[in-house]
Design a protein around this motif. Structure first.
Motif, PDB file in Angstrom:
ATOM      1  N   HIS A  32       0.660  -6.252  -8.022  1.00 47.17           N
ATOM      2  CA  HIS A  32      -0.434  -5.312  -8.297  1.00 47.17           C
ATOM      3  C   HIS A  32      -0.781  -5.210  -9.780  1.00 47.17           C
ATOM      4  N   GLY A  33      -0.220  -6.092 -10.581  1.00 46.47           N
ATOM      5  CA  GLY A  33      -0.649  -6.188 -11.975  1.00 46.47           C
ATOM      6  C   GLY A  33      -0.131  -5.113 -12.914  1.00 46.47           C
ATOM      7  N   HIS A  34       0.984  -4.475 -12.589  1.00 43.16           N
ATOM      8  CA  HIS A  34       1.556  -3.456 -13.484  1.00 43.16           C
ATOM      9  C   HIS A  34       2.482  -4.158 -14.495  1.00 43.16           C
ATOM     10  N   LEU A  35       1.912  -5.058 -15.268  1.00 41.99           N
ATOM     11  CA  LEU A  35       2.730  -5.937 -16.109  1.00 41.99           C
ATOM     12  C   LEU A  35       3.407  -5.184 -17.245  1.00 41.99           C
ATOM     13  N   HIS A  36       2.630  -4.458 -18.022  1.00 39.74           N
ATOM     14  CA  HIS A  36       3.204  -3.759 -19.173  1.00 39.74           C
ATOM     15  C   HIS A  36       4.229  -2.711 -18.721  1.00 39.74           C
TER      16      HIS A  36
ATOM     17  N   GLN B  40       2.392 -12.464 -19.452  1.00 38.07           N
ATOM     18  CA  GLN B  40       1.734 -11.926 -20.641  1.00 38.07           C
ATOM     19  C   GLN B  40       1.812 -12.883 -21.833  1.00 38.07           C
ATOM     20  N   GLY B  41       2.285 -14.105 -21.580  1.00 35.48           N
ATOM     21  CA  GLY B  41       2.270 -15.132 -22.617  1.00 35.48           C
ATOM     22  C   GLY B  41       3.418 -15.072 -23.605  1.00 35.48           C
ATOM     23  N   ASP B  42       4.411 -14.241 -23.346  1.00 35.31           N
ATOM     24  CA  ASP B  42       5.563 -14.147 -24.245  1.00 35.31           C
ATOM     25  C   ASP B  42       6.603 -15.171 -23.775  1.00 35.31           C
ATOM     26  N   VAL B  43       6.338 -16.423 -24.084  1.00 36.48           N
ATOM     27  CA  VAL B  43       7.149 -17.531 -23.572  1.00 36.48           C
ATOM     28  C   VAL B  43       8.578 -17.485 -24.098  1.00 36.48           C
ATOM     29  N   GLU B  44       8.727 -17.155 -25.366  1.00 35.43           N
ATOM     30  CA  GLU B  44      10.070 -17.127 -25.965  1.00 35.43           C
ATOM     31  C   GLU B  44      10.960 -16.095 -25.277  1.00 35.43           C
TER      32      GLU B  44
ATOM     33  N   ARG C 140       0.840  -1.206   0.000  1.00 37.22           N
ATOM     34  CA  ARG C 140       0.000   0.000   0.000  1.00 37.22           C
ATOM     35  C   ARG C 140       0.872   1.253   0.000  1.00 37.22           C
ATOM     36  N   ARG C 141       1.929   1.205   0.799  1.00 36.10           N
ATOM     37  CA  ARG C 141       2.835   2.365   0.859  1.00 36.10           C
ATOM     38  C   ARG C 141       3.476   2.615  -0.503  1.00 36.10           C
ATOM     39  N   LEU C 142       3.948   1.559  -1.146  1.00 38.11           N
ATOM     40  CA  LEU C 142       4.562   1.719  -2.465  1.00 38.11           C
ATOM     41  C   LEU C 142       3.548   2.183  -3.506  1.00 38.11           C
ATOM     42  N   GLU C 143       2.317   1.669  -3.418  1.00 39.79           N
ATOM     43  CA  GLU C 143       1.293   2.083  -4.379  1.00 39.79           C
ATOM     44  C   GLU C 143       0.937   3.557  -4.175  1.00 39.79           C
ATOM     45  N   ASP C 144       0.894   4.005  -2.900  1.00 39.74           N
ATOM     46  CA  ASP C 144       0.676   5.427  -2.619  1.00 39.74           C
ATOM     47  C   ASP C 144       1.736   6.284  -3.299  1.00 39.74           C
TER      48      ASP C 144
END
Length: 505
Positions: free
Chosen positions: A330-334, A369-373, A292-296
């Motif tokens: 937290h799902g910040h994948l891209h 994200q499915g980029d296996v290679e 939470r602190r980092l997300e803030d």
């Protein structure tokens, strides 16, 4: 009832004593004063005038609700003055909503942006908001200069500040997404503000906390002058911030000073320290609090990454390594992939530990994200780095990453062999967390091969370790996996207990 408005703010402020005398001499009287700052009278009651409401630009965006937003109503009204055929439509509503949001709902800014509708479409106006101070000009000639451009309006308030307040205002623009008084103090002192503000310098050798009070008083003064906005935060910690339009002006002024580099470096170093302090807690019971602190502070972390990548890239590398779990959890994948790619593409001098962290998180995010290679290449490189440094925990995690890719390709035999190698390294390193992760991976393999008894036993072993470590995320995940194995074995009562506990963990 007396209204004091029009004229300049400092004229109203200078009249504060006379207003107090007037109220004392005329019991029951009231004075309505409009000013950029409080008059600081004992009987004063503040009624802040907030910006206009802005529409939601979330995934559930609704054009009809957007049209009813006060800021959009003003935009449409002003746009029609210069372009009678203009209207808010389903096609342009999202762009207008984003314009109003990025302009913080400020009426003058919205009016000046809407006036550009004579020649520009909403999408073209939106594209030019990265340089909003140059775009938002051209107010009516019969208005004062401070009401003809946004820059003029902010500059007018800035010019009324004392030299010390100007210095503080400029430096605080380094924060993106707000700040706490304690974070402001650390960054300001680290950037050398004591040299230019005598009050802070004089407080440095005094009673503990006096310096903090001096800085807090100055922050409060800027908030009273509407140049800072108080904001709520987690755990009751008060935060302050600047509206984006105001911050752009302050940042532009800061870059023209000799202090800019030291302020930017101090900001980056502060948030690097925060991230590296948080990192070891992100696999423990304290993970939710630290996340939470980092997300803030995510906007500040982004700003620190951007500036340090340009100026002190080794700081950017360490910072990216430290916040890897924020991206994955937290799902910040891209976003995480983008930062990792930029850092690895540069010839940055970084330790093997930091390089391994970035390689593995990049591989992890690519896998998600499915980029296996790409993930395969990154995990193999991270394994080579871990092997070179002889770090058994790193080696084990890289092996588990490669095992996950083998699992995704249905190569279960290879996946099992890789995990068994990882277990050996984790045991040698006394890494209980790694052991739990390996048992969980073997349970996945057993489940995929319909060996539900093995899946049950392995999930139970992983769960026991996570309980010992009090790692909530792992406990919840392994309860689900254990429940699934028990369900497949027909033990529905025990399976339900696992699922119920997972929901409440």
């Amino acid at each position: 009832r007396t209204d004091l408005q029009g004229g300049s703010s400092e004229q109203v402020f200078d009249s504060a004593t006379k207003i107090a005398e007037l109220l004392e001499d005329l019991p029951g009287s009231k004075v309505l004063a409009t000013s950029r700052e409080l008059l600081h009278l004992s009987m004063e009651v503040e009624y802040p005038v907030p910006p206009l409401g802005v529409p939601s630009i979330a995934d559930d965006f609704c054009p009809d609700e957007t049209r009813r937003s006060a800021s959009v109503v003003l935009f449409e009204k002003r746009a029609r003055q210069v372009n009678p055929g203009f209207s808010v439509t389903d096609e342009n509503a999202a762009e207008i909503a984003e314009i109003c949001t990025r302009l913080d709902g400020l009426p003058l800014a919205i009016e000046l942006a809407a006036a550009r509708s004579k020649f520009l479409s909403p999408s073209e106006i939106l594209a030019k908001l990265d340089d909003r101070l140059s775009l938002l000009t051209g107010g009516a000639k019969d208005l004062p200069d401070r009401q003809r451009t946004v820059r003029g309006a902010i500059e007018w308030s800035y010019d009324l500040l004392s030299d010390e307040e100007k210095d503080l205002f400029r430096r605080l623009s380094v924060f993106a997404g707000g700040f706490t008084p304690s974070s402001a103090e650390s960054v300001l002192i680290g950037s050398g503000i004591s040299e230019s503000i005598p009050e802070i310098r004089e407080a440095e050798g005094s009673v503990w906390g006096e310096r903090s009070i001096v800085i807090l008083d100055m922050i409060t003064s800027l908030a009273d002058k509407s140049l800072l906005v108080p904001r709520g935060g987690h755990d009751g910690v008060r935060r302050f911030g600047m509206l984006d339009t105001v911050r752009e002006y302050a940042s532009a002024v800061l870059t023209q000073t000799e202090d800019a580099r030291s302020v930017h470096l101090s900001h980056a170093e502060f948030f690097l320290e925060l991230a590296e302090t948080a990192s070891p807690h992100l696999k423990s019971s304290g993970a939710p609090k630290w996340l939470r602190r980092l997300e803030d502070e995510h906007d500040n972390l982004r700003a620190a990454l951007k500036r340090s990548l340009e100026n002190v890239p080794e700081v950017a590398a360490r910072l990216a390594a430290a916040i890897r779990h924020l991206w994955t959890t937290h799902g910040h994948l891209h976003e995480g992939r983008s930062w990792s790619a930029q850092i690895l593409s540069r010839n940055i001098d970084m330790s093997d530990t930091v390089r391994w962290e970035i390689l593995t998180v990049y591989g992890n995010l690519s896998q998600f994200q499915g980029d296996v290679e790409k993930a395969q290449m990154l995990y193999e490189e991270s394994l080579a780095v871990g092997t070179r440094s002889g770090d058994k925990i790193q080696i084990a995690q890289s092996l588990r990453g490669l095992a996950a890719l083998a699992y995704m390709k249905d190569d279960f035999e290879l996946a099992r062999n890789l995990v068994e190698r990882a277990i050996e390294h984790s045991r040698d390193a006394n890494d209980e967390f790694g052991l739990a992760a390996s048992f969980a991976r073997l349970a996945d393999v057993a489940n995929a091969q319909d060996d539900f008894e093995a899946a049950r036993d392995l999930s139970a072993k992983a769960l026991a370790i996570y309980r010992k470590l009090d790692y909530k995320e792992g406990i919840s995940a392994k309860l689900n996996n254990l429940g699934a194995a028990l369900f497949a074995l027909g033990d529905y009562g025990e399976a339900r207990k696992c699922f119920d506990e997972a929901l409440s963990t």
